[in-house]
Design a protein around this motif. Structure first.
Motif, PDB file in Angstrom:
ATOM      1  N   LEU A   1       0.842  -1.208   0.000  1.00 29.53           N
ATOM      2  CA  LEU A   1       0.000   0.000   0.000  1.00 29.53           C
ATOM      3  C   LEU A   1       0.878   1.259   0.000  1.00 29.53           C
ATOM      4  O   LEU A   1       0.540   2.265  -0.623  1.00 29.53           O
ATOM      5  CB  LEU A   1      -0.927  -0.003   1.216  1.00 29.53           C
TER       6      LEU A   1
ATOM      7  N   GLU B   1     -12.447   5.363  -0.238  1.00 34.62           N
ATOM      8  CA  GLU B   1     -12.773   4.768  -1.533  1.00 34.62           C
ATOM      9  C   GLU B   1     -14.273   4.591  -1.563  1.00 34.62           C
ATOM     10  O   GLU B   1     -14.844   3.922  -0.699  1.00 34.62           O
ATOM     11  CB  GLU B   1     -12.105   3.394  -1.697  1.00 34.62           C
TER      12      GLU B   1
ATOM     13  N   PHE C   1      -6.903  -1.803  -5.566  1.00 28.87           N
ATOM     14  CA  PHE C   1      -8.303  -1.475  -5.296  1.00 28.87           C
ATOM     15  C   PHE C   1      -9.094  -1.754  -6.575  1.00 28.87           C
ATOM     16  O   PHE C   1      -8.516  -1.873  -7.659  1.00 28.87           O
ATOM     17  CB  PHE C   1      -8.421  -0.012  -4.860  1.00 28.87           C
TER      18      PHE C   1
ATOM     19  N   ASP D   1     -18.741   7.742  -8.061  1.00 30.60           N
ATOM     20  CA  ASP D   1     -18.102   9.024  -7.744  1.00 30.60           C
ATOM     21  C   ASP D   1     -18.596   9.502  -6.378  1.00 30.60           C
ATOM     22  O   ASP D   1     -19.510   8.930  -5.784  1.00 30.60           O
ATOM     23  CB  ASP D   1     -18.283  10.057  -8.876  1.00 30.60           C
TER      24      ASP D   1
ATOM     25  N   VAL E   1      -9.732  -2.899  -0.104  1.00 34.33           N
ATOM     26  CA  VAL E   1     -10.980  -2.145   0.057  1.00 34.33           C
ATOM     27  C   VAL E   1     -10.680  -0.902   0.885  1.00 34.33           C
ATOM     28  O   VAL E   1     -10.137  -0.996   1.989  1.00 34.33           O
ATOM     29  CB  VAL E   1     -12.056  -3.026   0.734  1.00 34.33           C
ATOM     30  N   GLY E   2     -11.029   0.247   0.330  1.00 36.79           N
ATOM     31  CA  GLY E   2     -10.643   1.518   0.933  1.00 36.79           C
ATOM     32  C   GLY E   2     -11.587   1.995   2.011  1.00 36.79           C
ATOM     33  O   GLY E   2     -12.157   3.078   1.936  1.00 36.79           O
TER      34      GLY E   2
ATOM     35  N   ARG F   1       3.787   1.590  -1.335  1.00 35.81           N
ATOM     36  CA  ARG F   1       4.440   1.779  -2.633  1.00 35.81           C
ATOM     37  C   ARG F   1       3.436   2.134  -3.723  1.00 35.81           C
ATOM     38  O   ARG F   1       3.809   2.252  -4.890  1.00 35.81           O
ATOM     39  CB  ARG F   1       5.183   0.497  -3.028  1.00 35.81           C
ATOM     40  N   GLY F   2       2.164   2.267  -3.341  1.00 36.33           N
ATOM     41  CA  GLY F   2       1.150   2.542  -4.369  1.00 36.33           C
ATOM     42  C   GLY F   2       0.841   1.304  -5.190  1.00 36.33           C
ATOM     43  O   GLY F   2       0.334   1.399  -6.298  1.00 36.33           O
TER      44      GLY F   2
ATOM     45  N   ALA G   1     -10.906  -0.127  -8.682  1.00 35.94           N
ATOM     46  CA  ALA G   1     -10.715   0.731  -9.855  1.00 35.94           C
ATOM     47  C   ALA G   1      -9.347   0.509 -10.496  1.00 35.94           C
ATOM     48  O   ALA G   1      -9.147   0.804 -11.681  1.00 35.94           O
ATOM     49  CB  ALA G   1     -10.878   2.201  -9.469  1.00 35.94           C
ATOM     50  N   ASP G   2      -8.392   0.005  -9.723  1.00 38.17           N
ATOM     51  CA  ASP G   2      -7.054  -0.223 -10.266  1.00 38.17           C
ATOM     52  C   ASP G   2      -7.025  -1.438 -11.192  1.00 38.17           C
ATOM     53  O   ASP G   2      -6.030  -1.673 -11.883  1.00 38.17           O
ATOM     54  CB  ASP G   2      -6.046  -0.457  -9.127  1.00 38.17           C
TER      55      ASP G   2
END
Lengths: 768, 165
Positions: free
Chosen positions: A16, A188, A23, A270, A237-238, A18-19, A25-26
Motif C-alpha cells: 500500500l 474509496e 483497489f 463518484d 478495500v478503501g 508503494r502505491g 478501480a485499479d
C-alpha cells in the motif's frame, strides 16, 4: 516467543505504501464503463426513458430489460417487520433522489457520462415523505403498501412494573434528543467490476465490499443463477465502516450485464453518488423518561425510539438494525431494574439506511450519558458519582433486555478516566477562563460495546439471514509455510497481521511464514465478514482453533518421526521437539506431502484443518473524556483534549488496537460537530460534495490519549473483546456533555447532534 | 472527442500519451500511464488522495487537466521506494507507526508530506498539522499519520521541536 500482544507492524502495509495496492478501480483496465442514471426526484412515477441514438457498442439498460430479476427483500421475523422490496432498476416509481433508474454502458466513463446526460428521463413527481414527522403524519403518502403508516419495524419491550418505578421516583428526568443523518464516507467509494470468463462461463465480481460471500449469495439469488458460477472478490478495500456490507442494486446489475453481454463491466462510484445514494445512517429521534431515587439510583427507563431508515431495507441486516439495536441496548452498562421502550423504523423518500460504525450506539450513548449529566444536575449529585452508583459491578449481569454482560471494568474505567482527566484541576481552569469570558467544558461518556457476537445474537433479532459464525481453513504447504483462509473480509483492520500472530503462537512458527488469505469466495470458506467489532474475536477465535488442530497434526507426525509420544511433543522456533530431539516443521511438511510412505500408518494423513467459531458475544467497555472550548460569539467548538480509557480485553496487537480507537474517535468527534446529511423539504439532498458534507481533517482532531485496561473475556477464545466501533460510540456523547458543561452559564443543553455553530448560536440566543 | 498528444515525465520516465482535453491528470496517470497508485477519492479537490508533485509542487491531480502537465515533471507514489521496493524513510515511518489502515488515502498523504519535507527550513508541530490538514483520512483519526511524518522529519533532520500546541 509470544507474537500475540506485540506491536507488530502490519504485513499489509508495504504494498500500500508503494502505491501497489489493488483497489477495484485499479483493476478495471479493458472493462466497459457503466454509468447509472439516477432519479432527480424523491418520489414520482416513471413515464418514459428515452435515449438518443446510441453510438456503436453503447447500451442502455432499464428496469424493463430485467425480466426475471428478483428484488432486494430482506426478512425479519419479529418486531412487526414489514418486508419491503427494492428493485434493481425500478419500472414504475422512484423512491429517493439518487436511486438508480437506468444504466448506460460505453467504452469509457467519459462517453458513458455524455450519453447519460443526453437521456430524457420523464418522471411525474409525487409528494415526498422526507422527515420522521412527514412519515408519521396521518394521511401521509405511503411508500410501500406492505408498510402502513410507513412503519417498517415496530418493536416493543415493556416490563409490567415500569410504571410503578415512576410512581415511587423522587425525581423524573425527561427529554428528547435528535441525531442527524450521516454517511460513513469511506475514502474509496463503492466500485464493482464484473467479468465474464468465456472458458468457464463464470462471472468474477470484484467489488469494494465487506461481505463477499453474502454478496455472492444475494446476487446469485436475485439473478437466479448458480452460486457456483459467481466468484466475488474483495480486493484492497478503501474503508467500509458498515456502508459496504449491504447488497446494493448496482452490483447485481453489473453481474447481469457481464452474463448477458459476455464481457467486462466496471462501475466506479463518484463521491456525489456515494454521498447521496450509497447508504446513510443515524437519523434518529429519541424521547427518554427516567425515574431516579433521591440518592441517585436509577429506578426505571422509558424510551421511544424513531429511526428514519429511508426508502428501502438494507440486505441482509434489514432497516431494523438501527432501531432494534437501540431497543435492546439502551440500558448500556447501568443497573436498570425496569424498562419500557418502543422502537420504530420509518420509511421515507430518502437514501436507505445501513449500518455505520457503532450502528445505534452512538445515539444511545448520547441519550444515556446526557441523561446521567441531566440527572446529576437535577439531583445535585456529582456526575461521576452518579454514574458510579449506577454502573454494573457484578458479573455476569443480565440486562432488562436479556443480554448477559460478561466481566468488565465499568467503574474502574470511569475512575481511571476521572483521575487522568484531573477534574478538580479542570474546574479551576474552567472558572478562571469564565472570568475571562471563555467557555471551557468537560464531558464524560461511559459505555459498553457489544462485540464479537455470533449466530445466537443475530438469530434473536429474528433475521431471515442469520450471520454469526466464521470458518477458517488452515493448511501447511509442502515447503512448511502456512495458509490461513478466512471467510471474514477485512478492509483496513490488519487481520492479515493479527491472525498470523495468533497462528504463529499456536504453531511455534514465525508469522512471516504465515499467509492469511481473504476476500475471495473461490479461495476462502463461507463466512460473513468484518463488521460489528467481530474480526479479532470471531475470525481470531476460529484461527486459533484451526491452528490448534493443525498443531495437533504436526505433533502426531513429529511423534512418529521422532519416535516419541504425541503428548511429549512441543512446537517452538519452527520445529517440533521431544526432549532434546527435534525436527523442523519444514521437514515434517515435506515428509507428509512427499514421503507419505514414511507415515503410512497414519491413514489419510494430511496437514489441513478446518475450524468454525461462533461465540455468544462479549462486551468491551470504555470511558471517553472530552475537553472543549466553545466560542459563545460564533458557536465554534474546539476540542482541546480527548482521553479514552478502553477495555477491550486482551490486546492482540496494541498498535492496531490504538489505530482502531483513533479512527473511531475521529468519526465520533465529527458526528458530534461536523457531519450531517441534509435534505431539502422536497427530498433533494443538500450535501452532495465534500465541501458540504464535512469529514474532519487533522486540524479538527486533537491528540487522542489512550489508556488500555485488559479485562480478559471468559466468553471468547482469544480473551480479546472487539473494539472497532467503540471510538465512534463514546465520542459524540462526551463532546455533547462537554459543550453542555461549557455553556452551563447560559443554561444551554445539547440535545441535537451535530452541534454545529449555527445550532449552538441558536441555543445561546434562545437561552438568553 | 479529439485527442491531444502530450508528453508527461513521471518519476523520471517519459510517457507519450494522447488525451482528450478534458481528461484530468489523475485519469491520465492512472489510465494512460498505468500508474494506479494515485487514487481518486472525491474528484473535486477536497480529499487530496490524488496529490502528486507537479514540477515540485504538491497539487490535486483531479483538479489539473493532463494537458496542463504537458512537458512537465510529475512525481507519484510509485516513485518513492527504491527500484528494488525498499521503502524510503517516510514510507518506513508510516509502516512502523501504523500511519495507514485501508491505505486508500495513503499515496496522497505520502506525496503531501514529501513536498513538505522538501521545502526549505524545518517543520514544527503547527506546520505539520496545518499542512497535513489538506488531505482527508477516514481510518486513522490522523494520529499515526502525524506521528509517522514527525518521525520521518526527525530522521531527515527536518524537525523543529516546539512546545506542544
Amino acid at each position: 516467543m509470544n507474537w500475540t500482544g506485540r506491536r507488530l507492524p502490519r504485513t499489509e502495509d508495504p504494498a500500500l505504501l508503494r502505491g501497489e495496492g489493488a483497489f477495484t478501480a485499479d483493476l478495471a483496465a479493458g472493462a466497459r464503463a457503466v454509468r447509472f442514471l439516477r432519479s432527480p426526484f424523491a418520489a414520482g412515477r416513471i413515464l418514459s426513458i428515452t435515449a438518443p441514438d446510441l453510438p456503436p457498442g453503447a447500451l442502455l439498460v432499464t428496469g424493463a430489460d430485467l425480466e426475471g430479476v428478483g428484488t432486494i427483500r430482506p426478512e425479519l421475523f419479529r418486531f412487526n417487520y414489514r418486508a419491503i422490496a427494492q428493485p434493481v432498476l425500478p419500472r414504475e416509481r422512484v423512491h429517493f433522489v439518487g436511486q438508480p433508474v437506468a444504466a448506460v454502458v460505453a467504452a469509457t466513463p467519459e462517453e458513458a457520462e455524455d450519453i447519460a446526460e443526453a437521456i430524457l428521463l420523464e418522471i411525474e413527481p409525487e409528494e415526498p415523505v422526507v422527515t420522521i414527522d412527514d412519515a408519521l403524519r396521518p394521511g401521509a403518502p405511503i411508500l410501500h403498501a406492505e408498510a402502513p403508516g410507513n412503519t417498517v419495524v415496530d418493536g416493543t419491550i415493556r416490563h409490567p412494573d415500569c410504571q410503578a418505578a415512576f410512581a415511587r421516583a423522587d425525581r423524573i428526568v425527561e427529554f428528547s434528543l435528535r441525531s442527524g443523518r450521516q454517511n460513513a464516507t469511506p475514502m474509496e467509494a463503492r466500485a464493482g467490476l464484473a467479468a465474464y470468463d468465456r472458458a468457464t462461463g463464470r462471472i468474477r465480481l470484484t467489488a469494494s465490499c465487506q461481505m463477499p460471500h453474502m454478496l455472492r449469495t444475494g446476487i446469485a439469488t436475485l439473478l437466479g443463477m448458480a452460486e457456483a458460477d459467481l466468484q466475488v472478490v474483495a480486493p484492497d478495500v478503501g474503508g467500509g465502516f458498515g456502508q459496504k456490507m449491504a447488497l446494493f442494486p448496482e452490483y447485481p446489475l453489473l453481474v447481469w450485464l457481464a452474463r448477458r453481454h459476455r464481457g467486462s463491466f466496471c462501475w466506479i462510484e463518484d463521491r456525489n453518488e456515494n454521498l447521496i445514494a450509497s447508504a446513510h445512517s443515524r437519523e434518529q429521534r429519541h424521547h427518554l423518561r427516567a425515574a431516579f431515587a433521591a440518592d441517585g439510583t436509577l429506578l426505571g427507563l422509558e424510551a421511544d425510539i424513531l429511526a428514519n431508515t429511508g426508502a428501502f431495507s438494507c440486505y441482509p441486516t434489514t432497516c431494523g438494525v438501527e432501531p432494534l439495536m437501540a431497543l435492546a441496548e439502551y440500558p448500556g452498562p447501568y443497573r436498570l431494574p425496569t424498562y419500557a421502550a418502543r422502537a420504530r423504523a420509518l420509511a421515507t423518500h430518502t437514501c436507505p439506511a445501513a449500518p455505520y460504525r457503532g450502528v445505534s450506539r452512538p445515539v444511545v450513548t448520547f441519550g444515556l450519558e446526557r441523561l446521567m449529566d441531566r440527572a446529576a444536575a437535577a439531583l445535585g449529585i456529582d456526575p461521576v458519582e452518579l454514574r458510579r452508583r449506577n454502573l454494573v459491578t457484578e458479573f455476569p449481569h443480565v440486562t432488562p433486555t436479556g443480554l448477559t454482560l460478561d466481566q468488565a471494568s465499568y467503574v474502574e474505567a470511569l475512575d481511571r478516566a476521572a483521575e487522568a482527566a484531573d477534574i478538580p484541576g479542570f474546574r479551576a481552569r474552567q472558572a478562571a477562563a469564565r472570568r475571562d469570558g471563555r467557555y471551557l467544558g468537560l464531558g464524560l461518556a461511559v459505555f459498553n460495546e457489544r462485540t464479537g457476537y455470533g449466530t445466537p445474537a443475530f438469530a434473536a433479532r429474528g433475521m431471515g439471514i442469520v450471520p454469526g459464525y466464521e470458518v477458517v481453513d488452515i493448511a501447511m504447504t509442502p515447503a512448511g509455510d502456512v495458509e490461513v483462509r478466512i471467510g471474514a473480509s477485512p478492509h483496513g483492520q490488519g487481520l492479515r497481521t493479527t491472525l498470523a500472530q495468533l497462528a504463529a503462537d499456536r504453531l511455534g512458527l514465525d508469522p512471516s511464514r504465515i499467509r492469511v488469505i481473504h476476500g475471495d469466495t473461490d479461495r476462502t470458506p463461507y463466512g460473513w465478514g468484518s463488521f460489528a467489532s467481530r474480526g479479532a474475536v470471531i475470525a481470531g477465535g476460529a484461527t486459533q482453533l484451526a491452528a490448534d488442530k493443525l498443531a495437533t497434526r504436526l505433533r502426531r507426525a513429529a511423534a512418529r518421526l521422532l519416535q516419541a509420544e504425541p503428548e511429549a511433543v512441543t512446537l517452538r522456533d519452527g520445529a517440533a521437539w521431544a526432549g532434546e530431539a527435534s525436527i523442523p516443521l519444514t521437514e515434517i511438511a515435506r515428509r507428509v506431502h512427499q514421503r507419505s510412505e514414511q507415515l503410512s500408518d497414519l491413514d489419510g494423513f494430511n496437514l489441513a484443518e478446518t475450524a468454525q467459531y461462533d461465540p455468544g458475544g462479549t462486551f468491551s467497555n470504555a470511558c471517553h473524556v472530552a475537553e472543549v472550548e466553545v466560542d459563545a460569539e460564533t458557536g465554534h467548538v474546539r476540542v482541546l483534549r480527548f482521553l479514552v480509557v478502553e477495555d477491550a480485553g486482551r490486546l492482540l496487537n496494541p498498535l492496531i488496537a490504538d489505530g482502531q480507537v483513533h479512527g473511531g474517535v475521529a468519526q465520533g468527534i465529527a458526528n458530534a460537530l461536523l457531519e450531517e446529511v441534509l435534505y431539502a423539504a422536497d427530498g433533494n439532498p443538500l450535501t452532495g460534495s465534500l465541501a458540504d458534507y464535512l469529514p474532519p481533517s487533522a486540524a479538527e482532531i486533537p491528540l487522542i490519549e489512550i489508556i488500555h485496561m485488559e479485562t480478559e473475556s471468559p466468553e471468547t477464545l482469544t480473551g480479546a473483546k472487539g473494539l472497532g466501533e467503540g471510538g465512534a460510540i463514546g465520542a459524540p456523547a462526551a463532546i455533547a456533555n462537554a459543550i453542555s458543561d461549557a455553556l452551563a452559564p447560559f443554561g444551554v443543553d445539547i440535545a441535537e447532534l451535530p452541534a454545529t455553530p449555527a445550532r449552538i448560536r441558536a441555543l445561546i440566543r434562545n437561552a438568553r | 472527442m479529439s485527442k491531444t498528444p502530450i508528453r508527461l515525465t513521471v518519476n523520471g520516465l517519459p510517457h507519450e500519451v494522447a488525451v482528450e482535453p478534458r481528461r484530468t491528470l489523475a485519469d491520465a496517470l492512472r489510465d494512460d500511464c498505468g500508474l494506479t497508485g494515485t487514487h481518486l477519492g472525491c474528484e473535486h479537490g477536497v480529499c487530496g488522495a490524488c496529490t502528486v508533485l507537479l514540477d515540485g509542487e504538491a497539487v490535486r491531480a483531479c483538479l489539473h487537466f493532463a494537458v496542463q502537465a504537458d512537458s512537465r515533471a510529475i512525481r507519484t507514489v510509485e516513485g518513492l521506494a527504491a527500484p528494488d521496493g525498499t521503502l524510503n524513510p517516510l514510507q518506513r515511518a508510516f509502516w512502523e507507526n501504523h500511519g495507514l489502515q485501508c491505505g486508500f488515502c495513503t499515496p496522497g498523504f505520502l506525496m503531501l508530506a514529501t513536498w513538505m519535507l522538501e521545502q526549505p527550513g524545518p517543520v514544527d508541530e503547527a506546520r505539520l498539522r496545518h499542512v497535513l490538514s489538506s488531505n482527508l483520512c477516514r481510518c486513522t483519526g490522523y494520529q499515526n499519520i502525524l506521528t509517522a511524518v514527525r518521525a520521518a522529519a526527525q530522521e531527515l533532520g527536518k524537525w523543529a521541536e516546539t512546545a506542544p500546541a
